[in-house]
Design a protein around this motif. Structure first.
Motif, PDB file in Angstrom:
ATOM      1  N   UNK A  77      38.718  44.172  36.528  1.00 57.90           N
ATOM      2  CA  UNK A  77      37.455  43.546  36.910  1.00 57.90           C
ATOM      3  C   UNK A  77      36.922  42.665  35.792  1.00 57.90           C
ATOM      4  N   UNK A  78      36.390  41.511  36.183  1.00 59.10           N
ATOM      5  CA  UNK A  78      35.796  40.560  35.242  1.00 59.10           C
ATOM      6  C   UNK A  78      34.527  40.001  35.857  1.00 59.10           C
ATOM      7  N   UNK A  79      33.436  40.065  35.100  1.00 62.88           N
ATOM      8  CA  UNK A  79      32.147  39.552  35.560  1.00 62.88           C
ATOM      9  C   UNK A  79      31.538  38.764  34.411  1.00 62.88           C
ATOM     10  N   UNK A  80      31.328  37.450  34.595  1.00 62.87           N
ATOM     11  CA  UNK A  80      30.717  36.653  33.534  1.00 62.87           C
ATOM     12  C   UNK A  80      31.119  35.197  33.575  1.00 62.87           C
ATOM     13  N   UNK A  81      31.363  34.627  32.397  1.00 61.45           N
ATOM     14  CA  UNK A  81      31.790  33.237  32.245  1.00 61.45           C
ATOM     15  C   UNK A  81      33.108  33.215  31.495  1.00 61.45           C
ATOM     16  N   UNK A  82      33.977  32.260  31.866  1.00 64.13           N
ATOM     17  CA  UNK A  82      35.312  32.199  31.274  1.00 64.13           C
ATOM     18  C   UNK A  82      35.662  30.766  30.917  1.00 64.13           C
ATOM     19  N   UNK A  83      36.288  30.603  29.747  1.00 61.48           N
ATOM     20  CA  UNK A  83      36.871  29.334  29.339  1.00 61.48           C
ATOM     21  C   UNK A  83      38.294  29.644  28.884  1.00 61.48           C
ATOM     22  N   UNK A  84      39.306  29.069  29.559  1.00 58.98           N
ATOM     23  CA  UNK A  84      40.695  29.380  29.257  1.00 58.98           C
ATOM     24  C   UNK A  84      41.607  28.205  29.563  1.00 58.98           C
ATOM     25  N   UNK A  85      42.747  28.178  28.900  1.00 55.94           N
ATOM     26  CA  UNK A  85      43.775  27.174  29.187  1.00 55.94           C
ATOM     27  C   UNK A  85      44.584  27.611  30.407  1.00 55.94           C
ATOM     28  N   UNK A  86      45.084  28.840  30.370  1.00 59.88           N
ATOM     29  CA  UNK A  86      45.959  29.360  31.428  1.00 59.88           C
ATOM     30  C   UNK A  86      45.368  30.636  32.007  1.00 59.88           C
ATOM     31  N   UNK A  87      45.067  30.613  33.297  1.00 62.39           N
ATOM     32  CA  UNK A  87      44.452  31.737  33.985  1.00 62.39           C
ATOM     33  C   UNK A  87      45.424  32.300  35.007  1.00 62.39           C
ATOM     34  N   UNK A  88      45.613  33.626  34.972  1.00 62.98           N
ATOM     35  CA  UNK A  88      46.422  34.313  35.977  1.00 62.98           C
ATOM     36  C   UNK A  88      45.588  35.437  36.559  1.00 62.98           C
ATOM     37  N   UNK A  90      45.898  38.472  39.095  1.00 59.96           N
ATOM     38  CA  UNK A  90      46.842  39.311  39.835  1.00 59.96           C
ATOM     39  C   UNK A  90      46.187  39.818  41.114  1.00 59.96           C
ATOM     40  N   UNK A  91      46.990  40.364  42.023  1.00 58.38           N
ATOM     41  CA  UNK A  91      46.509  40.815  43.329  1.00 58.38           C
ATOM     42  C   UNK A  91      45.400  41.854  43.221  1.00 58.38           C
ATOM     43  N   UNK A  92      45.397  42.652  42.159  1.00 57.12           N
ATOM     44  CA  UNK A  92      44.402  43.711  41.991  1.00 57.12           C
ATOM     45  C   UNK A  92      43.110  43.227  41.327  1.00 57.12           C
ATOM     46  N   UNK A  93      43.035  41.945  40.961  1.00 58.36           N
ATOM     47  CA  UNK A  93      41.875  41.402  40.242  1.00 58.36           C
ATOM     48  C   UNK A  93      40.636  41.326  41.125  1.00 58.36           C
ATOM     49  N   UNK A  94      39.490  41.659  40.521  1.00 60.54           N
ATOM     50  CA  UNK A  94      38.186  41.483  41.156  1.00 60.54           C
ATOM     51  C   UNK A  94      37.360  40.688  40.154  1.00 60.54           C
ATOM     52  N   UNK A  95      37.076  39.425  40.497  1.00 60.13           N
ATOM     53  CA  UNK A  95      36.441  38.509  39.552  1.00 60.13           C
ATOM     54  C   UNK A  95      35.177  37.921  40.151  1.00 60.13           C
ATOM     55  N   UNK A  96      34.097  37.998  39.375  1.00 55.11           N
ATOM     56  CA  UNK A  96      32.854  37.329  39.715  1.00 55.11           C
ATOM     57  C   UNK A  96      32.471  36.556  38.465  1.00 55.11           C
ATOM     58  N   UNK A  97      32.828  35.251  38.447  1.00 56.03           N
ATOM     59  CA  UNK A  97      32.656  34.490  37.212  1.00 56.03           C
ATOM     60  C   UNK A  97      32.673  32.991  37.480  1.00 56.03           C
ATOM     61  N   UNK A  98      32.106  32.258  36.540  1.00 57.29           N
ATOM     62  CA  UNK A  98      32.255  30.808  36.494  1.00 57.29           C
ATOM     63  C   UNK A  98      33.369  30.548  35.495  1.00 57.29           C
ATOM     64  N   UNK A  99      34.435  29.869  35.950  1.00 52.90           N
ATOM     65  CA  UNK A  99      35.652  29.743  35.158  1.00 52.90           C
ATOM     66  C   UNK A  99      35.986  28.277  34.918  1.00 52.90           C
ATOM     67  N   UNK A 100      36.198  27.923  33.660  1.00 50.44           N
ATOM     68  CA  UNK A 100      36.712  26.610  33.279  1.00 50.44           C
ATOM     69  C   UNK A 100      38.142  26.836  32.820  1.00 50.44           C
ATOM     70  N   UNK A 101      39.096  26.099  33.403  1.00 51.27           N
ATOM     71  CA  UNK A 101      40.511  26.355  33.164  1.00 51.27           C
ATOM     72  C   UNK A 101      41.295  25.045  33.150  1.00 51.27           C
ATOM     73  N   UNK A 102      42.530  25.091  32.621  1.00 48.81           N
ATOM     74  CA  UNK A 102      43.430  23.944  32.662  1.00 48.81           C
ATOM     75  C   UNK A 102      44.551  24.179  33.673  1.00 48.81           C
ATOM     76  N   UNK A 103      45.026  25.419  33.777  1.00 52.13           N
ATOM     77  CA  UNK A 103      46.074  25.784  34.741  1.00 52.13           C
ATOM     78  C   UNK A 103      45.748  27.167  35.278  1.00 52.13           C
ATOM     79  N   UNK A 104      46.082  27.410  36.553  1.00 59.20           N
ATOM     80  CA  UNK A 104      45.764  28.703  37.147  1.00 59.20           C
ATOM     81  C   UNK A 104      46.843  29.155  38.117  1.00 59.20           C
TER      82      UNK A 104
END
Length: 122
Positions: A77-88, A90-104
């Protein structure tokens, strides 16, 4: 009578891609900020900000806060803000976030709520 002794210089922290990996166990709850020049794997809970070269949030891991990492893999689980180059995600992920990414990469089954923004190339 008196002689100058040279004290050895402190060993610098690793900053290479092979820098150390820190693992936060499932019984660990951290409230505060975490910074690492290497990668961090979280199986417990972090309530705070994280800045690292890489981050893996394990199946039981929970992160509430702002994350900045070159690579990010979420299984928990991830809740918040994210800045990343490469985001993966997975099927079990639960995400509530604003995400800035280059590849996903997002596996079928991941639960996502938030905003995705493609990073502007410099």
């Amino acid at each position: 009578m008196f002689s100058k002794t040279d004290t050895p210089a402190p060993t610098p922290r690793p900053t290479s891609p092979n820098a150390a990996k820190s693992v936060l166990g499932s019984d660990l709850v951290i409230t505060g900020d975490v910074t690492s020049t290497g990668s961090v794997e979280i199986h417990g809970q972090l309530d705070g900000n994280l800045n690292a070269r890489g981050l893996v949030i394990g199946n039981e891991g929970v992160v509430n806060g702002t994350v900045s990492a070159e690579t990010l893999e979420v299984k928990g689980k991830l809740d918040g803000r994210v800045s990343t180059e490469n985001l993966t995600l997975r099927a079990s992920a639960v995400v509530q976030a604003d995400i800035t990414y280059a590849a996903t990469s997002i596996e079928s089954g991941a639960v996502i709520q938030g905003r995705f923004t493609l990073a502007k190339k410099a």
